[in-house]
Design a protein around this motif. Structure first.
Motif, mmCIF file in Angstrom:
data_model
loop_
_atom_site.group_PDB
_atom_site.id
_atom_site.type_symbol
_atom_site.label_atom_id
_atom_site.label_comp_id
_atom_site.label_asym_id
_atom_site.label_seq_id
_atom_site.Cartn_x
_atom_site.Cartn_y
_atom_site.Cartn_z
ATOM 1 N N GLU A 142 -37.862 -36.341 1.550
ATOM 2 C CA GLU A 142 -37.545 -37.469 0.669
ATOM 3 C C GLU A 142 -37.923 -37.153 -0.777
ATOM 4 O OE1 GLU A 142 -36.275 -41.492 -0.150
ATOM 5 O OE2 GLU A 142 -35.898 -40.045 1.446
ATOM 6 N N ASP A 196 -44.985 -34.335 11.307
ATOM 7 C CA ASP A 196 -43.624 -34.886 11.199
ATOM 8 C C ASP A 196 -43.509 -35.829 10.008
ATOM 9 O OD1 ASP A 196 -42.943 -33.466 13.470
ATOM 10 O OD2 ASP A 196 -43.091 -35.204 14.824
ATOM 11 N N ARG A 222 -41.056 -35.327 6.724
ATOM 12 C CA ARG A 222 -40.088 -36.339 6.275
ATOM 13 C C ARG A 222 -40.355 -36.743 4.836
ATOM 14 N NH1 ARG A 222 -41.067 -38.640 11.355
ATOM 15 N NH2 ARG A 222 -42.299 -40.283 10.407
ATOM 16 N N GLN A 223 -41.622 -36.907 4.495
ATOM 17 C CA GLN A 223 -41.951 -37.284 3.120
ATOM 18 C C GLN A 223 -41.553 -36.175 2.147
ATOM 19 O OE1 GLN A 223 -46.143 -38.221 3.373
ATOM 20 N NE2 GLN A 223 -45.719 -40.386 3.716
#
Length: 64
Positions: free
Chosen positions: A28, A20, A24-25
């Protein structure tokens, strides 16, 4: 056997949590990459028009 199952469950949970975080990284990084590309295109357009430049200190912009 129960101890191995508990450790395996813990490791599975850790791998899912890390997955997860990585997802998310990556999202981004993708968003920031798009922003940098937009800024690069905008700056290239300014340079092509000859309107680019940085105002330094108390220097007045050209429209004054």
């Amino acid at each position: 056997m129960q101890q191995i199952e508990e450790r395996l469950a813990h490791l599975i949970r850790t791998v899912e949590d890390l997955s997860d975080v990585v997802a998310r990284q990556q999202a981004e990084i993708d968003r920031l990459t798009r922003r940098v590309e937009m800024l690069m295109q905008r700056e290239a357009g300014r340079e092509a028009e000859g309107t680019g430049g940085v105002v330094l200190g108390d220097e007045r912009p050209p429209h004054y």
